[in-house]
Write an enzyme that holds these catalytic residues in place. Structure first.
Site, short mmCIF file in Angstrom:
data_model
loop_
_atom_site.label_atom_id
_atom_site.label_comp_id
_atom_site.label_asym_id
_atom_site.label_seq_id
_atom_site.Cartn_x
_atom_site.Cartn_y
_atom_site.Cartn_z
N ARG A 1 -0.40 3.34 12.17
CA ARG A 1 0.88 3.45 12.62
C ARG A 1 0.62 3.05 14.07
NH1 ARG A 1 5.68 6.73 9.39
NH2 ARG A 1 4.07 5.72 7.25
N ARG B 1 0.83 -1.11 -0.03
CA ARG B 1 0.09 0.13 0.38
C ARG B 1 1.33 1.28 0.39
NH1 ARG B 1 -2.90 1.11 4.08
NH2 ARG B 1 -4.32 2.28 2.85
N LYS C 1 4.01 -8.46 10.33
CA LYS C 1 3.51 -8.03 9.79
C LYS C 1 3.74 -9.60 8.95
CE LYS C 1 1.96 -5.27 5.58
NZ LYS C 1 2.59 -4.00 5.45
#
Length: 328
Positions: free
Chosen positions: A323, A123, A188
């Site tokens: 974030r 992204r 992640k």
């Protein structure tokens, strides 16, 4: 590319093969073998051990993708919706290929899997590290009629399909970070990139791009600026990439079909159960500003609810990044 690809196939067993043997089997010179080894190391990010008197071997065996094995995981209904499934060795981006292969019929899907991406993207244009044969790079193209608002929340459903797949493989502690990151212990493991083409009234071509870390060598992650993890670390063993790809395809085909019929509502409760951002201090990064507050989950359309300055506002994905605040 043919010679380096052939060398990888021979080295995939993880055993030593001399330069002379490789050259003999492929009908090329030892100099050509060495040139192929350099490409495998430098461009495809695979560790190759070179030992005088023994030859070359990969740092660890490599399981390459096989179309028939992947398709064997799908049931008859899922196969009927899958118009095509293309496996490619290396491409700039599976999303780009998927747009070219978008199905012509409403509700059908077309898949593209690559062993390597030269310009994989996440992204907001971020680079997605895509070493050869170590992860899954899958894009699924879908044609839909109707207004673009019918796509609100699709990225959340795609992330949930990834979560289901990982759970089926035995992974525990998987969480979802709005809008579509899949995490393990705040690291992640998978990212999702949705891209669309079409007119405001439809039809729309939608491509769902998934990058799933499977068994990535440490050196391939040196340029990743955020905590990451792969499925091998989570499971404590090497997963079967072909079975994993088949399970992921099956979940995506099934869940996007349900989403097409029923929208986001049936998925909301489960998504909220796995939301690891809820009630945490976060930052929303827009192109021109940063907004800080407390994440308060998602609304019925999949927008993030952010409490800031005494009010709660809904924020849609678009060009915004969530974030965690330091020490949050």
């Amino acid at each position: 590319m043919k010679t380096p690809m052939s060398v990888v196939h021979l080295l995939a067993d993880g055993r030593f093969h001399s330069g002379a043997e490789l050259g003999r089997r492929l009908g090329i010179s030892r100099a050509a073998v060495w040139k192929a080894i350099r490409k495998i190391r430098d461009e495809w990010q695979l560790s190759v051990h070179a030992v005088p008197g023994r030859g070359y071997r990969l740092a660890e065996p490599l399981q390459l993708l096989e179309r028939d094995r992947i398709l064997s995981v799908l049931d008859s209904g899922q196969r009927a919706r899958l118009e095509t499934l293309d496996l490619v060795w290396s491409t700039a981006s599976t999303n780009h290929l998927a747009f070219d292969r978008a199905p012509s019929r409403d509700g059908q899907v077309a898949g593209v899997l690559a062993e390597h991406q030269a310009a994989g993207r996440g992204r907001r244009g971020r680079r997605w590290e895509s070493p050869l044969g170590r992860n899954l790079y899958l894009s699924l193209a879908w044609q839909l009629g109707g207004d673009v608002t019918t796509l609100s929340g699709l990225s959340l459903v795609v992330a949930l399909a990834v979560l289901h797949t990982l759970q089926q493989c035995g992974a525990e502690g998987i969480g979802l970070k709005w809008p579509n990151d899949v995490l393990w212990n705040d690291r992640k493991i998978c990212g999702v990139l949705l891209e669309m083409q079409g007119e405001s009234a439809g039809p729309w071509r939608v491509v769902m791009g998934i990058g799933l870390n499977v068994a990535m060598e440490e050196h391939s992650g040196l340029h990743i600026d955020r905590p990451w993890v792969d499925l091998r670390t989570v499971l404590g063993r090497n997963p079967d990439r072909n079975r994993l790809a088949g399970k992921l395809l099956a979940e995506l085909i099934g869940m996007t079909g349900d989403y097409r019929r029923h929208g986001l509502a049936p998925f909301l409760d489960e998504w909220r159960q796995h939301d690891v951002s809820s009630n945490r201090s976060v930052e929303l990064h827009f192109a021109d500003r940063v907004v800080r507050g407390i994440a308060r989950g998602i609304d019925a359309r999949g927008a993030l609810l952010l409490e800031s300055g005494g009010t709660v506002q809904a924020h849609h994905a678009g060009e915004v990044s969530l974030r965690y605040e330091p020490d949050a």
